[in-house]
Structure formats: C-alpha cells, structure tokens
Enzyme design. Structure first.
Site, PDB file in Angstrom:
ATOM      1  N   CYS A 101     -21.304  22.074 -18.768  1.00 54.27           N
ATOM      2  CA  CYS A 101     -20.195  21.085 -18.553  1.00 54.27           C
ATOM      3  C   CYS A 101     -18.913  21.215 -19.177  1.00 54.27           C
ATOM      4  O   CYS A 101     -17.819  21.062 -18.581  1.00 54.27           O
ATOM      5  CB  CYS A 101     -20.802  19.870 -19.257  1.00 54.27           C
ATOM      6  SG  CYS A 101     -19.682  18.342 -19.404  1.00 54.27           S
ATOM      7  N   CYS A 198     -27.235  14.594 -22.809  1.00 50.47           N
ATOM      8  CA  CYS A 198     -26.646  13.367 -22.395  1.00 50.47           C
ATOM      9  C   CYS A 198     -27.206  12.593 -21.519  1.00 50.47           C
ATOM     10  O   CYS A 198     -27.340  11.471 -21.283  1.00 50.47           O
ATOM     11  CB  CYS A 198     -25.055  13.684 -22.280  1.00 50.47           C
ATOM     12  SG  CYS A 198     -24.410  14.472 -20.819  1.00 50.47           S
TER      13      CYS A 198
END
Length: 364
Positions: A101, A198
C-alpha cells in the site's frame, strides 16, 4: 511549503497534520477512501477506511483549521493491494499488504496526484525519520520509538519519494502523541490503533482467502513425503506456521511441527521440525533502494517481518537480484515477504524474497 496531509482518521495522522500546520506550512488534509464498502464500521482496533474514520479525520481537520477532502482510491487499492494479496497467497507466498500500500498507493498514486496539484510534499503519521544530508539527499531512518517503528513498511520508498515526504512523528513516542492530541482537543486522542490487515476487519485471514479462492483440498506431508493429514487449501498456510495444522499423527520426537513449504501446484503443504525451518540464505528480487543501489558486498542488518527483530547478514546485489546470507541460521523466512536492509538505523532498501536455502538442505 504546500503539504498534503494524509489523514486516516486515527490519532497519529491527526497529530502529524497538526504539527505540519503549526510549523507554518500550507496544509490540506485528505482522507483516502480505500474500502469498496465504506458503510461498514470498524470493530474496536480492527479495520480502517470506514465512514467513521472519514468523519473522525474531518473533525480533526476542523480542529486544526485546515481544508479537508476525501479522495476515492478504492479501485486503485483493490487492484494494487487486495488483488496482489490474494494472488500472492494463491501462489504459496506470504505478502505484506501494508508495504504494498505504501509503495503503490500512498507514495505513488497519492504523491503523484499531490505533485500534479502543485503540492510540495505528503505528510503521514508513520513512525519513521527522514534525515537531510549535506549533499542534499535524504535518508530514511528508524523511529526513536522502537515499539512503533514503521521503517520496515516504508523500505520501498525511493530517493525521489523521500524528497517529497514528511514523517512528523518519527522523533516521538506513542504516549506523547496521545497526550499531545488531548492537549490539542482532538477527539481521536484515545482512539484504538488499527491492527492486522485493514481490509480484513474481522482479522480472519484464512476465511477471507477461502472466500476469494475457494477450497482446493490437498495433503500435508513431512519432508520425506509421508502423508500426515489433509487441508482445504494451501492459501490457509504460511511458512513457519505452527498452530492450526490439524495433523493427526504426532511427531516421533513429540515436538511441534512447522510449515516448511507450500506448493499450490500439487496442493501440498510440507511440515517439519523447528530445526528444519532454519534458513542459511535467501534470494530476493524487485529491489527498491532508498538511495543509490549498493555497489559492493554489505555487512549489514536485515528485518524480515514488520515487527521482527533485525539479524546480521551479508548482502550482495547482482542486477535485479539481492543475495542475502545470514550470519546465524534464521527461522520462518517466507517467499513473498520483504527483506529490508539497514545500516544502523538507516534504511538501505528492500526486496521481495523469492526463494530460500535451508540449513538442513546443505547437510543432506
């Protein structure tokens, strides 16, 4: 300086944005909407990028007194992070989605858009330090708080990206950040930290992968090929895993067994003793250097997991490959993980582990 502050809705990014504004920069807060289902609320310390987080970030921006926007990067995040995560597990590898990410979203898509909008830099709440050198380059270093240090997942950043990055919390310990948030009147001062992955809010990675990949039953075998049990899919295992193997046959010595190898092609999971898990060296590819690529053999330290301890290694760069030899045998080294190299507290760079050579194989 015009600074884009990435605000997740947590305490760290809120304090980072506040510090940048207090330092006199022209700061704009932005929340990255990364979830395809933003209506879902976080469960305690799990999950992020929800409507709740967006509102927390907006409230923090209002208190700080900076403009605030939401950028929808859900499709980019899904393609570059979620799909990569699933495909890596399907290939028998163990990826780190946070690292991906940072590489593909926060410091590629976001930074590129920020520069296109005439911002000078992006600031985040990561715990790491940037040190400016006399020659004008920038170095990435560990944070002063070892318990919160996030330099490992930032080891993918290039020199050009570091020149446009700020990590205002690198010289602060977490307790001080929460105290500062309280003094500033930020409502997120006591908000729990996000943990785990997440986009898997319930923390059940095997169930998530099973839903994405389906069941693909196969055998669990020992290093000699003897069948010990069965499984529902190789994606439910990682190298070094000890729990949840569900092997009916106990080891001859009565000691626990660990996952040594994962082969999705023939749907086989190989297990063995702790001693068989030891690795002497590894080969990694796709290196990302925080500065110039090393031109000679290095006697440095390496970190293999986000919260793992560093170990002494000898590293040699050969084109797009990095050969790493451990001074002492090291356990649970999995293809797909990142190996991040350090010179003291300075991050040299990172590469993705492709293969390992086990100590047991050298003596076979």
């Amino acid at each position: 300086m015009r600074v884009l502050a990435a605000m997740s809705g947590g305490v760290d990014s809120a304090v980072a944005a506040a510090r940048m504004a207090e330092a006199g920069h022209d700061v704009v807060g932005v929340h990255l909407a990364l979830s395809r289902n933003p209506q879902s609320y976080r469960s305690g310390a799990r999950g992020c990028c929800t409507i709740e987080d967006s509102r927390d970030a907006r409230r923090a921006a209002d208190v700080i007194g900076i403009p605030f926007y939401v950028w929808d990067l859900a499709e980019r995040f899904h393609a570059d992070v979620v799909e990569d995560f699933v495909s890596e597990y399907a290939a028998g590898r163990t990826p780190n989605p946070c690292l991906r990410c940072n590489e593909k979203v926060k410091f590629s898509a976001v930074l590129e858009r920020a520069l296109a909008l005439d911002f000078d830099a992006v600031a985040t709440g990561h715990y790491a330090r940037i040190v400016d050198t006399p020659d004008g380059s920038r170095e990435l270093h560990r944070a002063v708080d070892p318990a919160k240090d996030q330099s490992y997942v930032l080891g993918v950043l290039t020199q050009e990206q570091l020149k446009h990055a700020f990590f205002p919390l690198g010289d602060t310990v977490k307790t001080e950040v929460r105290e500062e948030a309280e003094r500033r009147g930020l409502s997120v001062a006591a908000k729990p930290d996000s943990h785990d992955i997440c986009f898997i809010a319930d923390g059940n990675t095997p169930a998530f992968l099973s839903k994405q990949l389906g069941e693909a039953p196969g055998d669990i075998v020992d290093a000699q090929g003897n069948k010990l049990g069965e499984h529902k899919g190789t994606h439910g295992f990682t190298v070094g895993q000890r729990k949840g193997l569900r092997i009916g046959t106990p080891a001859a010595d009565g000691k626990p067994r660990f996952v040594l190898d994962i082969s999705p092609v023939d749907r086989t999971v190989t297990v063995g003793s702790r001693e068989e898990l030891a690795v002497a060296r590894l080969t990694a590819s796709k290196p990302r250097w925080c500065g110039p690529a090393p031109s000679s053999e290095l006697q440095v330290k390496a970190q293999l997991r986000a919260h793992g301890e560093e170990v002494a290694v000898t590293a040699r760069v050969e084109g797009d490959e990095v050969q790493v030899s451990f001074d002492e045998p090291t356990l649970a080294v999995a293809p797909g993980q990142a190996v991040v190299l350090y010179d003291g507290t300075r991050v040299i760079g990172s590469a993705t582990i492709d293969s390992v050579e086990r100590v047991a194989a050298q003596h076979a």
